[in-house]
Design a protein around this motif. Structure first.
Motif, PDB file in Angstrom:
ATOM      1  N   ALA A 184       0.813  -1.217   0.000  1.00  0.00           N
ATOM      2  CA  ALA A 184       0.000   0.000   0.000  1.00  0.00           C
ATOM      3  C   ALA A 184       0.840   1.258   0.000  1.00  0.00           C
ATOM      4  CB  ALA A 184      -0.934  -0.001   1.216  1.00  0.00           C
ATOM      5  N   PHE A 222       2.915   1.083  -4.037  1.00  0.00           N
ATOM      6  CA  PHE A 222       2.481   0.638  -5.365  1.00  0.00           C
ATOM      7  C   PHE A 222       2.250   1.819  -6.297  1.00  0.00           C
ATOM      8  CE2 PHE A 222      -1.685   1.472  -3.533  1.00  0.00           C
ATOM      9  CZ  PHE A 222      -2.423   1.954  -4.599  1.00  0.00           C
ATOM     10  N   LEU A 234      -8.718   7.135  -0.606  1.00  0.00           N
ATOM     11  CA  LEU A 234      -9.836   6.352  -1.142  1.00  0.00           C
ATOM     12  C   LEU A 234     -11.168   6.946  -0.707  1.00  0.00           C
ATOM     13  CD1 LEU A 234      -8.487   2.717  -0.605  1.00  0.00           C
ATOM     14  CD2 LEU A 234      -8.697   3.957  -2.763  1.00  0.00           C
ATOM     15  N   PHE A 253      -1.837  -9.941  -3.879  1.00  0.00           N
ATOM     16  CA  PHE A 253      -1.937  -8.559  -4.337  1.00  0.00           C
ATOM     17  C   PHE A 253      -1.534  -8.445  -5.807  1.00  0.00           C
ATOM     18  CE2 PHE A 253      -0.967  -7.152   0.276  1.00  0.00           C
ATOM     19  CZ  PHE A 253      -2.308  -7.295   0.602  1.00  0.00           C
ATOM     20  N   LEU A 289      -4.200  -8.973  -8.278  1.00  0.00           N
ATOM     21  CA  LEU A 289      -5.168  -7.863  -8.359  1.00  0.00           C
ATOM     22  C   LEU A 289      -4.562  -6.633  -9.038  1.00  0.00           C
ATOM     23  CD1 LEU A 289      -6.640  -8.072  -4.739  1.00  0.00           C
ATOM     24  CD2 LEU A 289      -7.645  -8.992  -6.837  1.00  0.00           C
ATOM     25  N   ALA A 290      -3.397  -6.773  -9.612  1.00  0.00           N
ATOM     26  CA  ALA A 290      -2.684  -5.613 -10.158  1.00  0.00           C
ATOM     27  C   ALA A 290      -3.459  -4.919 -11.269  1.00  0.00           C
ATOM     28  CB  ALA A 290      -1.317  -6.042 -10.668  1.00  0.00           C
ATOM     29  N   ILE A 332      -6.060  -2.723  -9.677  1.00  0.00           N
ATOM     30  CA  ILE A 332      -5.438  -1.600  -8.973  1.00  0.00           C
ATOM     31  C   ILE A 332      -4.954  -0.547  -9.959  1.00  0.00           C
ATOM     32  CG2 ILE A 332      -3.465  -0.953  -7.537  1.00  0.00           C
ATOM     33  CD1 ILE A 332      -3.732  -3.728  -6.209  1.00  0.00           C
ATOM     34  N   THR A 333      -4.304  -0.972 -11.025  1.00  0.00           N
ATOM     35  CA  THR A 333      -3.774  -0.025 -12.006  1.00  0.00           C
ATOM     36  C   THR A 333      -4.889   0.710 -12.734  1.00  0.00           C
ATOM     37  OG1 THR A 333      -1.911  -1.536 -12.321  1.00  0.00           O
ATOM     38  CG2 THR A 333      -2.176   0.224 -13.934  1.00  0.00           C
ATOM     39  N   PHE A 387      -7.838   1.349 -11.558  1.00  0.00           N
ATOM     40  CA  PHE A 387      -8.435   2.290 -10.622  1.00  0.00           C
ATOM     41  C   PHE A 387      -7.568   3.540 -10.497  1.00  0.00           C
ATOM     42  CE2 PHE A 387      -8.916   4.027  -6.345  1.00  0.00           C
ATOM     43  CZ  PHE A 387     -10.291   4.219  -6.286  1.00  0.00           C
ATOM     44  N   VAL A 388      -6.256   3.349 -10.390  1.00  0.00           N
ATOM     45  CA  VAL A 388      -5.340   4.484 -10.271  1.00  0.00           C
ATOM     46  C   VAL A 388      -5.443   5.390 -11.489  1.00  0.00           C
ATOM     47  CG1 VAL A 388      -2.894   5.119 -10.254  1.00  0.00           C
ATOM     48  CG2 VAL A 388      -3.738   3.337  -8.714  1.00  0.00           C
TER      49      VAL A 388
END
Length: 397
Positions: free
Chosen positions: A29, A32, A185, A308, A311-312, A315-316, A318-319
């Motif tokens: 966290a 990343f 978030l 994790f 789930l990359a 996550i990417t 979303f970023v």
């Protein structure tokens, strides 16, 4: 405490497992966002950045599990956060992301060589610590400015994140970055309409990249990445293990992390190495009173890194869908501690201070020549001044 008593091993421990979960969450966290920004800045597409993040997380997770089970020591593995910051400050290179991948491979080869061939490891260790830390501070400087710039760009989103970070830092520093991430978030979901994500993003999509090998990428990326990774990750990681009574031979650990770097590089991962900060969570007394059972913390941490990594893609994506300055704020806050430590170490010795300042300023400038980034030129300038200030006419060697 001897290595023999530690290697006696111990059964699975829930206390060690909880420490490993905490280490994985904090490690992932807190940095990343730096990794994603670094890969995007060096020329990766969103899909390639997701692939690189996934490859790094899975590689460092498997490497940590393998080394910890093999040695029965809490060997924590991480990606090179300073290396990712270096990529962000270097920017796109001739040949695009394929050339960067070639540089990642060459850096991995150098890490393996440093582990297997002692002279190379000694050469890296011979770089004056003041200059190595000054280069690292220069690399991190731009990132650490991000929260200040973000306040001007979006104070309504940024200030609550900084406040959450500051309050957590005051009472429990370990939770400062997770608190900032949770605040970010919360602000995103409260004030920003996040576009719906494609269901395909939920599933990991590794993208193999055919590497290109160019001189500019070798000098501008591979060499600085190798030096930063060794100086700010591998060597401090060994120091953390030693401080907690563990005395493994460093060479095999370095070489193994280099091998996993080589495995991650074709999919966009830049560097796998020994952990420094999160290593203390797995190797310290909080993981377990019995040193022989702490290795389970590193095993569990590695397993969660793999989770994790899967789930990359999500996550990417979303970023990429939220304001960039908010993600950079979290990344900048995460690197403040490392920046402060590097700058303090760089300026500690008065006789090396001028050379360190030159290294820092040249690196922080972000200027590049002949397609080679500022980190290399900053270290070169610092070494030249360092040699000049220490040279004495007529001195016999």
């Amino acid at each position: 405490m001897t290595e023999i008593s530690i290697r006696a091993g111990g059964g699975f421990s829930l206390q060690a497992a909880s420490a490993g979960l905490l280490a994985a969450f904090v490690g992932f966290a807190s940095s990343f966002a730096v990794v994603i920004q670094g890969l995007l800045a060096i020329g990766a597409s969103q899909g390639e950045a997701a692939s690189g993040l996934m490859a790094l997380a899975i590689a460092m997770g498997l490497c940590g599990v393998w080394l910890s089970l093999k040695t029965r020591l809490p060997v924590s593995i991480a990606w090179s956060t300073p290396g990712a910051a270096l990529l962000a400050t270097t920017g796109a290179v001739e040949g695009g992301f394929a050339a960067a991948v070639g540089a990642f491979l060459m850096s991995g080869v150098l890490i393996v060589a440093a582990g297997l061939w002692r002279p190379l490891g000694r050469w890296v260790a011979a770089i004056p610590p003041a200059l190595a830390n000054a280069m690292l501070a220069g690399v991190l400087f731009t990132f650490c400015l991000a929260p200040v710039r973000a306040v001007a760009e979006g104070p309504e989103l940024t200030l609550p994140v900084i406040l959450a970070w500051a309050l957590a830092w005051r009472f429990k520093r370990l939770y400062a970055i997770p608190a900032a991430l949770l605040a970010a978030l919360a602000m995103i979901f409260a004030t920003t309409e996040v576009p719906s994500l494609d269901a395909a993003a939920l599933w990991p999509q590794p993208l193999p990249i055919m590497p290109q090998f160019t001189l500019s990428a070798l000098v501008g990326i591979a060499l600085p990445l190798f030096i930063v990774t060794m100086a700010s990750q591998n060597i401090p990681g060994m120091a953390v293990l030693n401080a907690n009574g563990y005395r493994p031979a460093p060479g095999p650990l370095f070489a193994t992390s280099g091998v996993f770097t080589l495995l991650a590089a074709p999919f966009g991962g830049h560097a796998v190495n020994l952990a420094a900060i999160t290593a203390a969570l797995c190797a310290g007394e909080d993981a377990h009173p019995d040193p022989a059972r702490r290795y389970w913390a590193a095993v569990v941490s590695g397993a969660f890194y793999v989770v994790f990594g899967l789930l990359a893609g999500l996550i990417t994506a979303f970023v990429a869908a939220v304001p960039a300055y908010l993600i950079l704020t979290v990344a900048g806050l995460a690197l403040l501690g490392a920046f402060g430590s590097a700058l303090t170490e760089a300026l500690a010795a008065a006789e090396d201070r001028l050379a360190a300042i030159v290294t820092f300023l040249a690196t922080a400038s972000g200027l590049s020549f002949f397609g080679i980034g500022s980190a290399f030129w900053g270290l070169l300038a610092g070494l030249a001044l360092y040699a000049l200030t220490r040279w004495r006419p007529g001195r016999r060697r």
